[in-house]
Design a protein around this motif. Structure first.
Motif, PDB file in Angstrom:
ATOM      1  N   MET A 145       0.723  -1.355  -0.038  1.00 47.36           N
ATOM      2  CA  MET A 145       0.264   0.118  -0.094  1.00 47.36           C
ATOM      3  C   MET A 145       0.890   1.087  -0.136  1.00 47.36           C
ATOM      4  O   MET A 145       1.709   1.549   0.728  1.00 47.36           O
ATOM      5  N   ILE A 146       0.647   2.312  -0.737  1.00 45.44           N
ATOM      6  CA  ILE A 146       1.107   3.497  -0.875  1.00 45.44           C
ATOM      7  C   ILE A 146       0.455   4.619  -0.088  1.00 45.44           C
ATOM      8  O   ILE A 146      -0.853   4.704  -0.477  1.00 45.44           O
ATOM      9  N   LEU A 147       0.973   5.058   0.788  1.00 43.77           N
ATOM     10  CA  LEU A 147       0.304   6.184   1.790  1.00 43.77           C
ATOM     11  C   LEU A 147       0.609   7.485   1.105  1.00 43.77           C
ATOM     12  O   LEU A 147       1.818   7.940   1.263  1.00 43.77           O
ATOM     13  N   ILE A 148      -0.025   8.420   0.612  1.00 49.97           N
ATOM     14  CA  ILE A 148       0.320   9.789   0.262  1.00 49.97           C
ATOM     15  C   ILE A 148      -0.546  10.715   1.351  1.00 49.97           C
ATOM     16  O   ILE A 148      -1.845  10.510   1.215  1.00 49.97           O
ATOM     17  N   GLU A 149       0.090  11.794   1.957  1.00 47.60           N
ATOM     18  CA  GLU A 149      -0.479  12.639   2.737  1.00 47.60           C
ATOM     19  C   GLU A 149      -0.241  14.250   2.167  1.00 47.60           C
ATOM     20  O   GLU A 149      -0.917  14.945   2.909  1.00 47.60           O
ATOM     21  N   GLU A 150       0.144  14.396   1.153  1.00 50.31           N
ATOM     22  CA  GLU A 150       0.474  15.857   0.623  1.00 50.31           C
ATOM     23  C   GLU A 150      -0.445  15.925  -0.555  1.00 50.31           C
ATOM     24  O   GLU A 150      -0.550  14.786  -1.517  1.00 50.31           O
ATOM     25  N   VAL A 151      -1.262  17.039  -0.456  1.00 48.32           N
ATOM     26  CA  VAL A 151      -2.405  17.270  -1.398  1.00 48.32           C
ATOM     27  C   VAL A 151      -1.885  17.133  -2.770  1.00 48.32           C
ATOM     28  O   VAL A 151      -2.573  16.437  -3.377  1.00 48.32           O
ATOM     29  N   LYS A 152      -1.034  17.982  -3.085  1.00 46.95           N
ATOM     30  CA  LYS A 152      -0.504  18.004  -4.491  1.00 46.95           C
ATOM     31  C   LYS A 152      -0.314  16.559  -4.950  1.00 46.95           C
ATOM     32  O   LYS A 152      -0.582  16.202  -6.219  1.00 46.95           O
TER      33      LYS A 152
ATOM     34  N   ALA B 294      -4.787  -1.297   4.669  1.00 47.07           N
ATOM     35  CA  ALA B 294      -3.820  -2.359   4.381  1.00 47.07           C
ATOM     36  C   ALA B 294      -3.990  -3.156   3.123  1.00 47.07           C
ATOM     37  O   ALA B 294      -3.217  -3.431   2.495  1.00 47.07           O
ATOM     38  N   SER B 295      -5.056  -3.144   2.781  1.00 50.82           N
ATOM     39  CA  SER B 295      -5.359  -4.009   1.277  1.00 50.82           C
ATOM     40  C   SER B 295      -5.821  -3.091   0.183  1.00 50.82           C
ATOM     41  O   SER B 295      -5.940  -3.410  -0.646  1.00 50.82           O
ATOM     42  N   ALA B 296      -5.407  -1.640   0.684  1.00 52.78           N
ATOM     43  CA  ALA B 296      -5.699  -0.854  -0.499  1.00 52.78           C
ATOM     44  C   ALA B 296      -4.453  -0.730  -1.320  1.00 52.78           C
ATOM     45  O   ALA B 296      -3.297  -0.924  -1.021  1.00 52.78           O
ATOM     46  N   ASP B 297      -4.268  -0.387  -2.720  1.00 54.03           N
ATOM     47  CA  ASP B 297      -3.298  -0.001  -3.358  1.00 54.03           C
ATOM     48  C   ASP B 297      -2.601   1.336  -3.264  1.00 54.03           C
ATOM     49  O   ASP B 297      -1.389   1.313  -2.977  1.00 54.03           O
ATOM     50  N   MET B 298      -3.512   2.149  -2.889  1.00 48.94           N
ATOM     51  CA  MET B 298      -2.973   3.379  -2.454  1.00 48.94           C
ATOM     52  C   MET B 298      -4.080   4.095  -1.559  1.00 48.94           C
ATOM     53  O   MET B 298      -5.203   4.026  -1.773  1.00 48.94           O
ATOM     54  N   VAL B 299      -3.602   4.863  -0.630  1.00 48.91           N
ATOM     55  CA  VAL B 299      -4.445   5.635   0.340  1.00 48.91           C
ATOM     56  C   VAL B 299      -4.145   6.981   0.169  1.00 48.91           C
ATOM     57  O   VAL B 299      -2.745   7.471   0.393  1.00 48.91           O
ATOM     58  N   LEU B 300      -5.213   7.859  -0.158  1.00 51.40           N
ATOM     59  CA  LEU B 300      -4.558   9.460  -0.141  1.00 51.40           C
ATOM     60  C   LEU B 300      -5.238   9.938   0.883  1.00 51.40           C
ATOM     61  O   LEU B 300      -6.621  10.132   1.071  1.00 51.40           O
ATOM     62  N   ARG B 301      -4.517  10.435   2.120  1.00 47.19           N
ATOM     63  CA  ARG B 301      -5.228  10.751   3.227  1.00 47.19           C
ATOM     64  C   ARG B 301      -4.974  12.190   3.326  1.00 47.19           C
ATOM     65  O   ARG B 301      -3.970  12.851   3.183  1.00 47.19           O
ATOM     66  N   GLY B 302      -6.109  13.007   3.535  1.00 50.22           N
ATOM     67  CA  GLY B 302      -6.149  14.329   3.672  1.00 50.22           C
ATOM     68  C   GLY B 302      -7.468  14.912   3.281  1.00 50.22           C
ATOM     69  O   GLY B 302      -8.519  14.192   3.395  1.00 50.22           O
ATOM     70  N   ASP B 303      -7.779  16.047   3.182  1.00 50.59           N
ATOM     71  CA  ASP B 303      -9.139  16.773   3.007  1.00 50.59           C
ATOM     72  C   ASP B 303      -9.671  16.389   1.598  1.00 50.59           C
ATOM     73  O   ASP B 303      -8.989  16.641   0.645  1.00 50.59           O
ATOM     74  N   ILE B 304     -10.758  15.885   1.520  1.00 46.67           N
ATOM     75  CA  ILE B 304     -11.274  15.229   0.316  1.00 46.67           C
ATOM     76  C   ILE B 304     -11.668  16.573  -0.744  1.00 46.67           C
ATOM     77  O   ILE B 304     -11.346  16.177  -1.842  1.00 46.67           O
ATOM     78  N   GLY B 305     -12.262  17.580  -0.230  1.00 44.15           N
ATOM     79  CA  GLY B 305     -12.482  18.621  -0.966  1.00 44.15           C
ATOM     80  C   GLY B 305     -11.136  19.252  -1.803  1.00 44.15           C
ATOM     81  O   GLY B 305     -11.008  19.485  -2.897  1.00 44.15           O
ATOM     82  N   ALA B 306     -10.176  19.328  -0.892  1.00 46.99           N
ATOM     83  CA  ALA B 306      -8.914  19.686  -1.485  1.00 46.99           C
ATOM     84  C   ALA B 306      -8.591  18.923  -2.415  1.00 46.99           C
ATOM     85  O   ALA B 306      -7.864  19.310  -3.496  1.00 46.99           O
TER      86      ALA B 306
END
Ligand code: NAD
Length: 257
Positions: A1-8, A233-245
């Motif tokens: 799983m790739i976790l990305i927490e930066e909006v851009k 844990a079973s996702a390919d990618m998790v984009l963690r942050g504000d949905i609207g942004a």
């Protein structure tokens, strides 16, 4: 799983996966609508905690519980009256129009996808719609602008002409899911090659089986949410942050995919 927490970066990665998929499905939850002023269910300060929904069994068994359910519903309706679709709703309506997303499967009951312009026939409402009511016995539709004044004048839980109990057209805890909506949701989950779970804690079942179904059938699973979910844990990618942004740039992008 790739976790990305930066909006851009989240936006870039989302653009990439949307650019290469054949057919995406968006699976949406209450987190999509919080920026519209509609509280989600699980957040600590949620108005739902002060006005908790009545379980289906109690609603059916007791007219006092039914009256309480209606009082709470109208309190919540007043709190969210005038809400408008947010950036996420508009982005998903646009992606649907472009054919990049084939369907929106939503747990939300707020009608915001429709209000954002998404075609009704491509929205699958798993938990119903709070914008009207229906009779639990004969299924007749009842409009809230008729139900409410009668209820407020009498204090009695509304009844249908057939004598059945009238209930908001939403699925309560303990109430069985609309089978046709669930069948359609399963089908689009199996047909897609990208499953986007957006704004859901992914703990409400059977709705939360859909991302698993899609993933097991070979789709990429991308989760967009502000906090961890049990399926991260079973996702390919998790984009963690504000949905609207994160979704904002997709309101008008990808036209030339
Ligand atoms: P949930 O409340 O369990 O989870 C919402 C998730 O969204 C949480 O993990 C929260 O951290 C996240 N979130 C909230 N705002 C966010 C934001 N701006 N950016 C990123 N993340 C954000 O919601 P659920 O999984 O949909 O389950 C709730 C159940 O209650 C559903 O079955 C639904 O029918 C009902 N419900 C519907 C509405 C609605 O229609 N808008 C609102 C509340 C509850």
């Amino acid at each position: 799983m790739i976790l990305i927490e930066e909006v851009k970066r989240a936006q870039q990665e989302l653009r990439k996966v949307l650019g290469v998929c054949d057919m995406a499905v968006a699976f949406t939850g209450a987190g999509l609508s919080t920026e519209c002023g509609i509280p989600d269910f699980r957040s600590m300060d949620s108005a739902w905690r002060r006005h908790p929904p009545i379980p289906f069994k109690e609603f059916v068994a007791d007219s006092e519980a039914r009256a309480l359910a209606w009082r709470r519903k109208f309190v919540m309706d007043d709190l969210t009256a005038g809400a408008q679709p947010g950036r996420g709703h508009r982005a998903l309506a646009h992606l649907l129009e472009q054919g990049i997303i084939g369907a929106i499967v939503t747990q939300n009951i707020d009608g915001m996808h429709q209000a954002a312009g998404a075609q009704d026939e491509r929205i699958i409402e798993l938990h119903g719609n709070g914008g009207y009511a229906s009779c639990l016995s004969c299924g007749a539709r009842h409009e809230l602008h008729e139900v409410r004044p009668r209820f407020e004048a009498s204090g009695l839980a509304p009844e249908c002409g057939c004598g059945g109990a009238v209930k908001s057209a939403t699925i309560s805890f303990g109430q069985s899911m609309p089978q046709e909506a669930l069948r359609r949701a399963r089908k689009v989950s199996l047909d897609c090659d990208l499953f986007l779970a957006i704004g859901s804690s992914l703990v409400v079942y059977p709705a939360a089986t859909l991302p698993v179904l899609a993933k097991e059938n070979g789709a990429a699973l991308v989760i967009v949410n502000g906090e961890p979910t049990p399926l991260d844990a079973s996702a390919d990618m998790v984009l963690r942050g504000d949905i609207g942004a994160i979704l904002e740039p997709f309101e008008g992008a990808l036209k030339n995919k």
